[in-house]
Design a protein around this motif. Structure first.
Motif, PDB file in Angstrom:
ATOM      1  N   ASP A 275      21.835 -12.656   1.158  1.00  0.00           N
ATOM      2  CA  ASP A 275      20.525 -12.574   1.804  1.00  0.00           C
ATOM      3  C   ASP A 275      20.507 -11.509   2.902  1.00  0.00           C
ATOM      4  OD1 ASP A 275      19.320 -14.503   0.200  1.00  0.00           O
ATOM      5  OD2 ASP A 275      19.855 -16.139   1.565  1.00  0.00           O
ATOM      6  N   GLN A 276      21.574 -11.423   3.683  1.00  0.00           N
ATOM      7  CA  GLN A 276      21.636 -10.408   4.729  1.00  0.00           C
ATOM      8  C   GLN A 276      21.687  -9.008   4.128  1.00  0.00           C
ATOM      9  OE1 GLN A 276      25.108 -12.087   6.665  1.00  0.00           O
ATOM     10  NE2 GLN A 276      23.892 -12.590   8.482  1.00  0.00           N
ATOM     11  N   LEU A 277      22.505  -8.827   3.097  1.00  0.00           N
ATOM     12  CA  LEU A 277      22.600  -7.510   2.466  1.00  0.00           C
ATOM     13  C   LEU A 277      21.298  -7.116   1.790  1.00  0.00           C
ATOM     14  CD1 LEU A 277      26.154  -7.050   0.935  1.00  0.00           C
ATOM     15  CD2 LEU A 277      25.002  -5.644   2.613  1.00  0.00           C
ATOM     16  N   LEU A 278      20.569  -8.093   1.277  1.00  0.00           N
ATOM     17  CA  LEU A 278      19.277  -7.786   0.653  1.00  0.00           C
ATOM     18  C   LEU A 278      18.328  -7.125   1.644  1.00  0.00           C
ATOM     19  CD1 LEU A 278      18.588 -10.891  -1.592  1.00  0.00           C
ATOM     20  CD2 LEU A 278      18.652  -8.509  -2.347  1.00  0.00           C
TER      21      LEU A 278
ATOM     22  N   CYS B  35      23.699   2.410  -3.860  1.00  0.00           N
ATOM     23  CA  CYS B  35      24.781   1.533  -4.299  1.00  0.00           C
ATOM     24  C   CYS B  35      24.965   0.460  -3.232  1.00  0.00           C
ATOM     25  CB  CYS B  35      26.065   2.347  -4.446  1.00  0.00           C
ATOM     26  SG  CYS B  35      27.524   1.382  -4.848  1.00  0.00           S
ATOM     27  N   CYS B  36      24.972  -0.795  -3.643  1.00  0.00           N
ATOM     28  CA  CYS B  36      25.081  -1.886  -2.674  1.00  0.00           C
ATOM     29  C   CYS B  36      26.319  -2.732  -2.941  1.00  0.00           C
ATOM     30  CB  CYS B  36      23.828  -2.754  -2.741  1.00  0.00           C
ATOM     31  SG  CYS B  36      23.746  -3.954  -1.406  1.00  0.00           S
ATOM     32  N   ASP B  37      27.056  -3.007  -1.883  1.00  0.00           N
ATOM     33  CA  ASP B  37      28.203  -3.906  -2.005  1.00  0.00           C
ATOM     34  C   ASP B  37      27.740  -5.297  -2.422  1.00  0.00           C
ATOM     35  OD1 ASP B  37      29.913  -1.941  -1.128  1.00  0.00           O
ATOM     36  OD2 ASP B  37      30.428  -2.915   0.757  1.00  0.00           O
ATOM     37  N   VAL B  38      28.515  -5.930  -3.281  1.00  0.00           N
ATOM     38  CA  VAL B  38      28.344  -7.357  -3.546  1.00  0.00           C
ATOM     39  C   VAL B  38      29.269  -8.056  -2.565  1.00  0.00           C
ATOM     40  CG1 VAL B  38      28.685  -9.224  -5.204  1.00  0.00           C
ATOM     41  CG2 VAL B  38      27.799  -7.015  -5.987  1.00  0.00           C
TER      42      VAL B  38
ATOM     43  N   ARG C 262      20.303  -9.975  -8.011  1.00  0.00           N
ATOM     44  CA  ARG C 262      19.390  -9.999  -6.853  1.00  0.00           C
ATOM     45  C   ARG C 262      19.359  -8.644  -6.157  1.00  0.00           C
ATOM     46  NH1 ARG C 262      19.810 -14.576  -2.669  1.00  0.00           N
ATOM     47  NH2 ARG C 262      17.780 -13.680  -2.159  1.00  0.00           N
ATOM     48  N   LEU C 263      20.513  -8.024  -5.996  1.00  0.00           N
ATOM     49  CA  LEU C 263      20.565  -6.736  -5.308  1.00  0.00           C
ATOM     50  C   LEU C 263      19.814  -5.657  -6.082  1.00  0.00           C
ATOM     51  CD1 LEU C 263      24.247  -6.958  -4.092  1.00  0.00           C
ATOM     52  CD2 LEU C 263      22.198  -7.016  -2.641  1.00  0.00           C
ATOM     53  N   VAL C 264      19.872  -5.722  -7.403  1.00  0.00           N
ATOM     54  CA  VAL C 264      19.153  -4.752  -8.232  1.00  0.00           C
ATOM     55  C   VAL C 264      17.655  -5.070  -8.264  1.00  0.00           C
ATOM     56  CG1 VAL C 264      18.863  -3.905 -10.606  1.00  0.00           C
ATOM     57  CG2 VAL C 264      21.157  -4.123  -9.620  1.00  0.00           C
TER      58      VAL C 264
ATOM     59  N   ALA D  94      18.666  -1.708  -5.829  1.00  0.00           N
ATOM     60  CA  ALA D  94      19.938  -0.991  -5.944  1.00  0.00           C
ATOM     61  C   ALA D  94      20.063  -0.401  -7.347  1.00  0.00           C
ATOM     62  CB  ALA D  94      21.111  -1.929  -5.662  1.00  0.00           C
ATOM     63  N   ASP D  95      20.632   0.793  -7.430  1.00  0.00           N
ATOM     64  CA  ASP D  95      20.856   1.433  -8.728  1.00  0.00           C
ATOM     65  C   ASP D  95      22.169   0.986  -9.356  1.00  0.00           C
ATOM     66  OD1 ASP D  95      18.536   3.284  -8.812  1.00  0.00           O
ATOM     67  OD2 ASP D  95      19.489   4.084  -6.999  1.00  0.00           O
ATOM     68  N   LEU D  96      23.105   0.619  -8.517  1.00  0.00           N
ATOM     69  CA  LEU D  96      24.379   0.091  -8.962  1.00  0.00           C
ATOM     70  C   LEU D  96      24.960  -0.757  -7.845  1.00  0.00           C
ATOM     71  CD1 LEU D  96      27.285   2.620  -8.771  1.00  0.00           C
ATOM     72  CD2 LEU D  96      25.017   3.313  -8.110  1.00  0.00           C
ATOM     73  N   VAL D  97      25.952  -1.551  -8.186  1.00  0.00           N
ATOM     74  CA  VAL D  97      26.597  -2.400  -7.189  1.00  0.00           C
ATOM     75  C   VAL D  97      28.073  -2.051  -7.126  1.00  0.00           C
ATOM     76  CG1 VAL D  97      24.933  -4.277  -7.449  1.00  0.00           C
ATOM     77  CG2 VAL D  97      27.034  -4.295  -8.823  1.00  0.00           C
ATOM     78  N   LYS D  98      28.686  -2.425  -6.010  1.00  0.00           N
ATOM     79  CA  LYS D  98      30.103  -2.131  -5.790  1.00  0.00           C
ATOM     80  C   LYS D  98      30.843  -3.425  -5.500  1.00  0.00           C
ATOM     81  CE  LYS D  98      31.417   0.153  -1.979  1.00  0.00           C
ATOM     82  NZ  LYS D  98      32.434  -0.487  -1.189  1.00  0.00           N
ATOM     83  N   LEU D  99      31.976  -3.602  -6.163  1.00  0.00           N
ATOM     84  CA  LEU D  99      32.832  -4.753  -5.925  1.00  0.00           C
ATOM     85  C   LEU D  99      34.152  -4.243  -5.363  1.00  0.00           C
ATOM     86  CD1 LEU D  99      30.805  -5.859  -8.182  1.00  0.00           C
ATOM     87  CD2 LEU D  99      32.586  -7.518  -8.617  1.00  0.00           C
ATOM     88  N   ASP D 100      34.403  -4.535  -4.087  1.00  0.00           N
ATOM     89  CA  ASP D 100      35.620  -4.071  -3.431  1.00  0.00           C
ATOM     90  C   ASP D 100      36.855  -4.838  -3.875  1.00  0.00           C
ATOM     91  OD1 ASP D 100      34.392  -2.090  -1.885  1.00  0.00           O
ATOM     92  OD2 ASP D 100      33.858  -3.526  -0.337  1.00  0.00           O
ATOM     93  N   SER D 101      36.674  -6.065  -4.272  1.00  0.00           N
ATOM     94  CA  SER D 101      37.813  -6.926  -4.601  1.00  0.00           C
ATOM     95  C   SER D 101      38.098  -6.936  -6.104  1.00  0.00           C
ATOM     96  CB  SER D 101      37.530  -8.338  -4.109  1.00  0.00           C
ATOM     97  OG  SER D 101      36.257  -8.752  -4.581  1.00  0.00           O
ATOM     98  N   ALA D 102      37.831  -5.842  -6.756  1.00  0.00           N
ATOM     99  CA  ALA D 102      37.906  -5.784  -8.214  1.00  0.00           C
ATOM    100  C   ALA D 102      39.294  -6.116  -8.765  1.00  0.00           C
ATOM    101  CB  ALA D 102      37.469  -4.411  -8.704  1.00  0.00           C
ATOM    102  N   SER D 103      40.351  -5.715  -8.085  1.00  0.00           N
ATOM    103  CA  SER D 103      41.688  -5.973  -8.622  1.00  0.00           C
ATOM    104  C   SER D 103      42.025  -7.458  -8.622  1.00  0.00           C
ATOM    105  CB  SER D 103      42.754  -5.188  -7.853  1.00  0.00           C
ATOM    106  OG  SER D 103      42.695  -5.504  -6.481  1.00  0.00           O
ATOM    107  N   ASP D 104      41.438  -8.203  -7.695  1.00  0.00           N
ATOM    108  CA  ASP D 104      41.677  -9.641  -7.644  1.00  0.00           C
ATOM    109  C   ASP D 104      40.741 -10.417  -8.561  1.00  0.00           C
ATOM    110  OD1 ASP D 104      43.692  -9.354  -5.733  1.00  0.00           O
ATOM    111  OD2 ASP D 104      42.252  -9.439  -4.084  1.00  0.00           O
TER     112      ASP D 104
END
Length: 139
Positions: free
Chosen positions: A64-67, A83-86, A102-104, A109-119
């Protein structure tokens, strides 16, 4: 470049060795500045919680805050990709797709980013299968 940046145009530029410029923005005014100088991508980072709102860490920010932040940035950008972080919470809880949708849909947002992808590679795959372009940061 005045035409709208697309994922395809970025891929073509990368193949030809052209540099791509991305910046982080957390509000309408910074997005407008980024747009005026011609950046290719504006990233709405979860670091807004720490750097702007004084939260203890980026894990505290909610969808909600990122939205709200992403909506403001989207209003300031017409040419660059957004590009918006999830946030980490939905990724960790198995709700990455719902957050990405929701972000899209709600923030544009045109795309989303997942920082924790390796986990959480299954989260990356699920977002991709949902048809949402995803930038996955591994490592």
């Amino acid at each position: 470049m005045t035409e709208r940046v697309t994922l395809a145009s970025l891929a073509a530029r990368k193949s030809s060795g052209e540099k791509i410029v991305a910046v982080v923005a957390w509000d309408y005014q910074m997005a407008r500045i980024a747009e005026r100088v011609g950046v290719d991508m504006v990233v709405v980072g979860d670091s807004v919680g720490v750097n702007l709102w004084g939260q203890a860490g980026p894990l505290e920010i909610t969808v909600d805050q990122l939205l709200v932040v992403a909506q403001a940035v989207r209003r300031g950008v017409s040419r660059a990709l957004v590009c918006c972080d999830v946030p980490f919470g939905p990724v960790q809880e198995g709700a990455a797709v719902a957050a990405a949708v929701r972000l899209v849909k709600e923030a544009g947002a045109d795309l989303v980013k997942l920082d924790s992808a390796s986990d959480y590679p299954e989260a990356v795959s699920a977002v991709d299968r949902a048809g949402i372009p995803v930038f996955a940061q591994f490592g």
